[in-house]
Design a protein around this motif. Structure first.
Motif, PDB file in Angstrom:
ATOM      1  N   LEU A 121     102.792 108.706 -61.117  1.00 39.43           N
ATOM      2  CA  LEU A 121     101.767 109.733 -61.302  1.00 39.43           C
ATOM      3  C   LEU A 121     100.539 109.178 -62.002  1.00 39.43           C
ATOM      4  O   LEU A 121      99.407 109.430 -61.577  1.00 39.43           O
ATOM      5  CB  LEU A 121     102.352 110.918 -62.073  1.00 39.43           C
ATOM      6  CG  LEU A 121     103.422 111.708 -61.323  1.00 39.43           C
ATOM      7  CD1 LEU A 121     104.135 112.669 -62.262  1.00 39.43           C
ATOM      8  CD2 LEU A 121     102.832 112.435 -60.132  1.00 39.43           C
ATOM      9  N   VAL A 122     100.739 108.396 -63.063  1.00 44.11           N
ATOM     10  CA  VAL A 122      99.608 107.811 -63.793  1.00 44.11           C
ATOM     11  C   VAL A 122      98.840 106.848 -62.892  1.00 44.11           C
ATOM     12  O   VAL A 122      97.605 106.851 -62.877  1.00 44.11           O
ATOM     13  CB  VAL A 122     100.098 107.112 -65.084  1.00 44.11           C
ATOM     14  CG1 VAL A 122      99.008 106.264 -65.695  1.00 44.11           C
ATOM     15  CG2 VAL A 122     100.580 108.140 -66.087  1.00 44.11           C
ATOM     16  N   ALA A 123      99.552 106.042 -62.107  1.00 45.10           N
ATOM     17  CA  ALA A 123      98.893 105.090 -61.201  1.00 45.10           C
ATOM     18  C   ALA A 123      98.058 105.799 -60.139  1.00 45.10           C
ATOM     19  O   ALA A 123      97.082 105.242 -59.637  1.00 45.10           O
ATOM     20  CB  ALA A 123      99.940 104.200 -60.528  1.00 45.10           C
ATOM     21  N   ASN A 124      98.418 107.048 -59.819  1.00 46.55           N
ATOM     22  CA  ASN A 124      97.673 107.816 -58.815  1.00 46.55           C
ATOM     23  C   ASN A 124      96.671 108.785 -59.438  1.00 46.55           C
ATOM     24  O   ASN A 124      96.142 109.655 -58.759  1.00 46.55           O
ATOM     25  CB  ASN A 124      98.645 108.581 -57.918  1.00 46.55           C
ATOM     26  CG  ASN A 124      99.276 107.670 -56.895  1.00 46.55           C
ATOM     27  OD1 ASN A 124      98.684 107.383 -55.861  1.00 46.55           O
ATOM     28  ND2 ASN A 124     100.468 107.171 -57.192  1.00 46.55           N
ATOM     29  N   GLY A 125      96.448 108.655 -60.740  1.00 46.86           N
ATOM     30  CA  GLY A 125      95.439 109.470 -61.404  1.00 46.86           C
ATOM     31  C   GLY A 125      95.860 110.910 -61.667  1.00 46.86           C
ATOM     32  O   GLY A 125      95.015 111.755 -61.953  1.00 46.86           O
TER      33      GLY A 125
END
Length: 156
Positions: A121-125
């Motif tokens: 989720l963090v990697a996809n903003g």
């Protein structure tokens, strides 16, 4: 931005709901490929908004656990390598995120999956977990049962 983030049993990673067809859902992988594929009724599909973690008192919705994890990590990817971490190290780390988690019912694999999902989720903003994963409102079974109970009370 409200979006439906899904986990599909038997398929790695997370998926974003793109569209619905007559007999399937069209989902997009939340990875570097962003490939789209159909998810059929036979697949076990779970919205992250419907998942909760066990605690000693009551279940905590996943978006609250992810928000706590984000606050601990400062919005960055998890500082622990969940693939290489030992069981005790994982549990010690997770106790900082959710201090009263049920140590008997929350398994190490659950903690690893949570950390994997958080990193995706963090990697996809996607970092506003309260907004992007709040439970959807609508005509569901619980609403209908509550309405029937209210109707029965008014008839008496």
């Amino acid at each position: 931005m409200l979006q439906t983030i899904l986990s599909i049993s038997g398929k790695p990673g997370l998926y974003k709901l793109v569209s619905r067809t007559k007999n399937s859902l069209i989902v997009e992988a939340l990875d570097e490929t962003h490939r789209r594929l159909p998810a059929f009724a036979a697949d076990k599909i779970t919205s992250l908004a419907d998942i909760a973690m066990y605690t000693d008192t009551e279940d905590v919705p996943l978006h609250k656990v992810l928000t706590s994890l984000k606050e601990q990590e400062g919005g960055k990817a998890a500082s622990i390598d969940y693939r290489k971490a030992g069981n005790d190290e994982l549990r010690e780390y997770f106790a900082k995120v959710l201090p009263n988690f049920d140590r008997e019912r929350v398994h190490n694999s659950d903690i690893k999956k949570l950390l994997q999902w958080y990193n995706i989720l963090v990697a996809n903003g996607i970092t506003d977990f309260d907004e992007s994963m709040r439970p959807t409102e609508g005509d569901n079974i619980a609403d209908r049962m509550e309405e029937k109970a209210n109707e029965a009370e008014t008839k008496e």
